[in-house]
Scaffold this active site. Sequence first.
Site, mmCIF file in Angstrom:
data_model
loop_
_atom_site.group_PDB
_atom_site.id
_atom_site.type_symbol
_atom_site.label_atom_id
_atom_site.label_comp_id
_atom_site.label_asym_id
_atom_site.label_seq_id
_atom_site.Cartn_x
_atom_site.Cartn_y
_atom_site.Cartn_z
ATOM 1 N N CYS A 193 -5.491 -3.902 5.359
ATOM 2 C CA CYS A 193 -5.540 -3.231 6.667
ATOM 3 C C CYS A 193 -6.290 -1.898 6.581
ATOM 4 O O CYS A 193 -5.828 -0.958 5.926
ATOM 5 C CB CYS A 193 -4.108 -3.016 7.161
ATOM 6 N N CYS A 195 -4.375 1.032 8.129
ATOM 7 C CA CYS A 195 -3.315 1.495 7.226
ATOM 8 C C CYS A 195 -3.858 2.525 6.238
ATOM 9 O O CYS A 195 -3.181 3.497 5.905
ATOM 10 C CB CYS A 195 -2.709 0.325 6.465
#
Length: 99
Positions: A24, A27
Amino acid sequence: MNSNFNSIIKSKTPVLIDFYADWCEICKMLAPILKEAKSELKDNIKIIKIDVDKNQNLAKQYQVRGVPTMILFKDEKPVWQQSGVLQKQDIINIINQHS
Protein backbone atom coordinates in the site's frame (compact mmCIF):
# COMPACT_ATOMS: atom_id res chain seq x y z
CA MET A 1 -1.10 -11.94 17.31
CA ASN A 2 -4.61 -12.12 18.82
CA SER A 3 -3.40 -12.87 22.37
CA ASN A 4 -0.63 -10.28 22.04
CA PHE A 5 -3.14 -7.80 20.66
CA ASN A 6 -5.37 -8.11 23.73
CA SER A 7 -2.43 -7.42 26.04
CA ILE A 8 -1.39 -4.44 23.88
CA ILE A 9 -4.80 -2.73 24.06
CA LYS A 10 -5.07 -3.33 27.84
CA SER A 11 -2.57 -0.52 28.29
CA LYS A 12 -3.39 2.47 30.51
CA THR A 13 -1.90 4.57 27.73
CA PRO A 14 -4.07 5.07 24.62
CA VAL A 15 -2.99 2.78 21.77
CA LEU A 16 -3.20 3.79 18.11
CA ILE A 17 -3.23 0.78 15.81
CA ASP A 18 -2.18 1.37 12.21
CA PHE A 19 -3.58 -1.42 10.03
CA TYR A 20 -1.42 -1.37 6.90
CA ALA A 21 -0.15 -3.50 4.02
CA ASP A 22 3.35 -3.61 2.56
CA TRP A 23 1.99 -3.12 -0.98
CA CYS A 24 0.00 0.00 0.00
CA GLU A 25 1.61 3.26 -1.20
CA ILE A 26 -0.67 5.42 0.97
CA CYS A 27 0.37 3.37 4.01
CA LYS A 28 3.97 4.31 3.26
CA MET A 29 2.97 8.00 3.32
CA LEU A 30 1.34 7.58 6.75
CA ALA A 31 4.35 5.92 8.43
CA PRO A 32 6.54 9.06 8.83
CA ILE A 33 3.52 11.10 9.95
CA LEU A 34 2.85 8.60 12.74
CA LYS A 35 6.54 8.67 13.67
CA GLU A 36 6.40 12.45 14.04
CA ALA A 37 3.21 12.26 16.10
CA LYS A 38 4.82 9.67 18.40
CA SER A 39 7.93 11.81 18.87
CA GLU A 40 5.75 14.76 19.85
CA LEU A 41 3.39 12.83 22.15
CA LYS A 42 6.18 10.68 23.63
CA ASP A 43 4.82 8.29 26.29
CA ASN A 44 1.25 9.59 26.02
CA ILE A 45 0.53 7.18 23.13
CA LYS A 46 1.55 3.76 21.91
CA ILE A 47 1.53 3.34 18.13
CA ILE A 48 1.46 -0.20 16.82
CA LYS A 49 1.57 -1.25 13.15
CA ILE A 50 -0.35 -4.38 12.13
CA ASP A 51 0.01 -5.93 8.68
CA VAL A 52 -3.51 -6.85 7.47
CA ASP A 53 -2.15 -9.55 5.16
CA LYS A 54 -0.53 -11.36 8.09
CA ASN A 55 -3.38 -10.66 10.54
CA GLN A 56 -6.53 -11.07 8.48
CA ASN A 57 -8.66 -12.29 11.41
CA LEU A 58 -7.79 -9.21 13.45
CA ALA A 59 -8.53 -6.92 10.51
CA LYS A 60 -11.87 -8.66 9.99
CA GLN A 61 -12.71 -8.44 13.72
CA TYR A 62 -12.32 -4.64 13.63
CA GLN A 63 -13.97 -4.30 10.22
CA VAL A 64 -10.89 -2.92 8.49
CA ARG A 65 -12.08 -2.61 4.90
CA GLY A 66 -9.22 -0.56 3.49
CA VAL A 67 -5.68 0.38 4.34
CA PRO A 68 -4.39 2.34 6.00
CA THR A 69 -6.95 2.26 8.80
CA MET A 70 -6.15 3.72 12.20
CA ILE A 71 -8.03 2.67 15.32
CA LEU A 72 -7.50 4.37 18.66
CA PHE A 73 -8.04 2.18 21.72
CA LYS A 74 -8.54 3.44 25.23
CA ASP A 75 -9.24 1.08 28.14
CA GLU A 76 -9.37 -1.86 25.70
CA LYS A 77 -12.16 -0.29 23.62
CA PRO A 78 -11.99 1.34 20.19
CA VAL A 79 -12.87 5.03 20.63
CA TRP A 80 -12.04 6.29 17.13
CA GLN A 81 -11.46 4.77 13.70
CA GLN A 82 -10.65 6.21 10.29
CA SER A 83 -9.22 5.05 7.00
CA GLY A 84 -6.77 7.08 4.96
CA VAL A 85 -4.01 9.53 5.79
CA LEU A 86 -4.36 12.39 8.25
CA GLN A 87 -1.91 15.17 8.96
CA LYS A 88 0.21 14.96 12.10
CA GLN A 89 -1.66 17.69 13.96
CA ASP A 90 -5.04 16.08 13.22
CA ILE A 91 -3.79 12.77 14.64
CA ILE A 92 -2.39 14.49 17.72
CA ASN A 93 -5.67 16.38 18.26
CA ILE A 94 -7.69 13.15 18.05
CA ILE A 95 -5.39 11.37 20.49
CA ASN A 96 -5.52 14.30 22.92
CA GLN A 97 -9.35 14.35 22.75
CA HIS A 98 -9.42 10.74 23.95
CA SER A 99 -6.58 10.90 26.51
